[in-house]
Structure formats: structure tokens, C-alpha cells
Design a protein around this motif. Sequence first.
Motif, short mmCIF file in Angstrom:
data_model
loop_
_atom_site.label_atom_id
_atom_site.label_comp_id
_atom_site.label_asym_id
_atom_site.label_seq_id
_atom_site.Cartn_x
_atom_site.Cartn_y
_atom_site.Cartn_z
N GLN A 1 -1.97 5.67 30.58
CA GLN A 1 -2.63 4.44 30.14
C GLN A 1 -1.92 3.86 28.92
O GLN A 1 -1.57 4.57 27.98
CB GLN A 1 -4.10 4.72 29.81
N ASN B 1 -12.68 12.25 25.25
CA ASN B 1 -11.47 11.44 25.37
C ASN B 1 -11.81 10.17 26.13
O ASN B 1 -12.48 10.22 27.17
CB ASN B 1 -10.38 12.21 26.11
N GLN C 1 2.29 16.78 30.23
CA GLN C 1 0.87 16.48 30.37
C GLN C 1 -0.02 17.66 29.99
O GLN C 1 -1.24 17.54 29.95
CB GLN C 1 0.56 16.07 31.81
N SER D 1 -3.99 14.05 27.99
CA SER D 1 -5.41 13.84 27.73
C SER D 1 -6.17 14.94 28.46
O SER D 1 -6.47 14.82 29.66
CB SER D 1 -5.86 12.46 28.22
N ARG D 2 -6.47 16.02 27.72
CA ARG D 2 -7.11 17.16 28.35
C ARG D 2 -7.74 18.06 27.30
O ARG D 2 -7.57 17.84 26.10
CB ARG D 2 -6.11 17.94 29.19
N THR E 1 0.93 8.79 36.13
CA THR E 1 1.07 10.17 35.65
C THR E 1 2.46 10.71 35.91
O THR E 1 2.90 11.64 35.21
CB THR E 1 0.02 11.08 36.33
N ASN F 1 -10.85 18.86 23.19
CA ASN F 1 -10.37 17.64 23.84
C ASN F 1 -9.29 17.00 22.97
O ASN F 1 -9.52 16.71 21.80
CB ASN F 1 -11.52 16.65 24.05
N VAL G 1 -9.35 7.80 27.06
CA VAL G 1 -8.18 7.29 27.77
C VAL G 1 -7.59 8.39 28.65
O VAL G 1 -7.86 9.57 28.45
CB VAL G 1 -7.11 6.77 26.78
N SER G 2 -6.77 7.98 29.61
CA SER G 2 -6.18 8.94 30.55
C SER G 2 -4.66 8.85 30.51
O SER G 2 -4.08 7.89 29.98
CB SER G 2 -6.68 8.66 31.98
N VAL G 3 -4.00 9.84 31.10
CA VAL G 3 -2.54 9.92 31.10
C VAL G 3 -1.95 8.68 31.79
O VAL G 3 -2.42 8.25 32.84
CB VAL G 3 -2.07 11.20 31.81
N LEU H 1 -2.36 5.55 40.19
CA LEU H 1 -2.61 6.65 39.27
C LEU H 1 -1.46 7.65 39.31
O LEU H 1 -0.99 8.14 38.28
CB LEU H 1 -3.94 7.35 39.62
N ILE I 1 -5.67 14.30 22.75
CA ILE I 1 -4.88 13.18 23.26
C ILE I 1 -3.54 13.15 22.54
O ILE I 1 -3.50 13.34 21.31
CB ILE I 1 -5.61 11.84 23.05
#
Length: 421
Positions: free
Chosen positions: A138, A132, A36, A104-105, A28, A112, A134-136, A24, A114
Motif C-alpha cells: 500500500q 495495523n 515481508q 505489516s504483521r 505484495t 504488530n 495498512v497492508s503490504v 493484491l 509496520i
Amino acid sequence: MKNTLSIVLRTVLTSLLLLACIQLQAQTSIFSPREQQSISCETPGLFSRSQAFSVDFGQIGAKDYSFPLPVGKVLGTRKNNNIIISTTKGDAVKAMFSGTVRLSRNLPQWGNTIVIRHDNGLETVYGNNAQNLVSVGQKVKAGESVAIAGTRQDKTYCEFCVLVNGARMNPETLIDTKSHRLRRHTLLFEKQNTGVKITVVNEEQKVTGKGSKATSQGAANTKYAKNSEHHAQPQDDSEPLDIDEFQSIAFEKEIQPPFKHSNEFSINFAEYGEDDFCYPMKGGRVISSYGGKRRHAGTDIKTKAGDPVYAAFEGKVTLSGKHYGYGLCIVIRHANGLETLYSHQSKNMVKVGDWVKAGQQIGIVGRTGRATTEHVHFEVKCNGRPFDSAKIIDHKNRWLKKQTFVFRKSGKGGVTITAKQ
């Protein structure tokens, strides 16, 4: 033996957790803390080799592109080049191109949000999400679900824009907001001190069939005069996104005459929901129908003085004021090709040029003009000609008939209306 097994399991689980954390962190770390956290920021290395680059969107295949909300409707474009795409609750937001999630926050003004960085050098932004997905860091493919559209002030929509080096470009240069298709031409992106200059450098091409040659759809500088060249500039992410701008956006869209492009059009009222239609008088009853010996041009709906009058469909107010025997009268032109008229009000609550929603109060019941009792004289028109509203409205149940109706232009401006079986 049990203690030894327990220790081994704990060690394995700890190792897996540590490995996941390392992976992870590696994902990131692709993006800086600012990348981010902020929507509008420069893309590192984008112009490191040259002050310009180009992208040939004509080479992008069908599987490599997706409109963010395939079943959504573009309400309009804000002054900051954000597109508002209206949809229904629960709809999934799709990635436009393949790429990597860099943000993604939850953001104060956007909710929210992306941001996806694509291999072609562009970035796409999807805001006002309920969730959201998906995450940072991805990796996502074109058409992959990245979020669930959110709702603000009873309107479900996606706040969307396209970035190049942190500057928001004119979305119409890249996509046709009506058909949702990608424009198949080459764009040149040139770095400047105050943003990025974007130019259409060739004609858009259209393939007419399998094995056939590409044929020109028209010179870019002619067909996309307002989009063929523009200057994308960075925007302030903290700028409030006022939901009331929906009205001004809708007003900017001119409603086309119903038969501008064809001698017929159809409306499927079976697809209309609570937000798309409202009976003009909630609780009202018909006291005089269309036609008859006195050639009544509308339907009289009885109710009591002071009751609200509602817009039947969304549209633009084209008349609001005293109008001969109609008294205080309102006419609304709708995007579906129809017009509605409401008269005898004691007060009109909208003015010419206003954009109103279905179900919005537009007046108060009265008996102005030639009226013997408090009621609303309601007309539905097509191409300027009134027709019996009972053809499309079930007045007893106060709702639209769940059918598709075809409106055909006939001689001398007349219109024939046919219900599809």
C-alpha cells in the motif's frame, strides 16, 4: 430469466474477486517473502549504482514529513537505536515520509509492526501497535495514519526506528527528539562491509522568514558532535525489548535545573492525568500545614504505621537515607522542575539514582528522626527552596489544582509562584 441473471451476477462477482486477488498479488510481489517477514534486511538496488548516496533533508517540505506521534513524548533511545515514543491509548501512528508498506504483521518481540520503504532510500519501523491500519504494497503519504499505538505493561507507546539498508541509524542525526522537527541538513550514506557509515556533510540551515536568506544554525560537527558521523549496523530482530528498560532510559536523561534556560517556567497541572501525579499518602490527612509560628517547611500527612508512601511525580531519586531530624528521608527531582521530599519513613524502598514513576511506592510510613507520631513530612521545592504545597495541591481532595502555575526566579535564589487565571 432469474437463473440467467443469477449466473451473470455470480460471474461478475467472481471476476471482481479474481481481479482484486491479482492486484493484491501484484502489490505484495513488489517485496520478497523475506522483506515481508523481517524488519532488518537489505534494500535491493540501494547501492547498485554507487557505494554512496546523499539526501538533502533541507529540501523536504512541511507536508512531506511527520513525526510518528505528533503529540507523543520521546522517553529515550534504546541501545539498539530504537526510539520509545510514549502517548495515550487510541492515538494514531503517522508515516514519517511518503512510501510503500513492505511489512505489516505481528512479530514475536515487536508485536504488530509496520515497515515503510521511502523514496529517499530510508525505511521507518513502527512497532508495538494495537492495530495495523495498512497492508503490504500500500502507498502511504507523510502524516497518514498507519497504526494505532499499543499498550504493554500499562505503558502506551510506539517502538520506532529508522533503517538504511537494514541497519538502524542514530535517530538524533535525522530528527530532534525533543522538538520532533526534522533536522534540515544533508546526510551522506556510504556502504561498508559491516553496515552503513552516515555523515552530516553540511551545516543545518534555518530560514528566518519569508523571502529571507537561509542562515546557519551552527557547524554540524560542533552542534551535533555525537551525531555528525556514526556507523549504522544491522540488529537482531529477535532481541527481547524489555519494558524495564524504560527505567534505564529515563535515568540516562539528565534533569535540567529549572532555570537553566530562562528565569521562568510554567506547569499546566490541568493536563496531568492519573499516571502523572499521585498523592503521597492515599487516605492520609493533613495534621500540620506549611509555615506557621514554627516556620514549618512542609506538610505533615497523618496515616498509620506500615502504610505505603508514594512518589508524587515521575523523577530521579537524589537522596535516600538518614538525614538529621528527618530520619529516613527521600528526595526526588522531577522533570517538571520541582523536587519533593518525604521523611520519617520506617523503611526507604528506593536508592539514589533510581528513576521512579508517579504512584510508585518509595517507602513505608514510620516515625524515625524527630517525630512524635507516625506520619509523612512532605515538602515541595523549586530551585532548592521549599514552598507551600497547598499552592498547587488540593490536600482535601488529594489532587493537583487544575491550573497553570508560573514559577519565576527572584533575587538570592528565591522563587515566586503565580497561578494563571
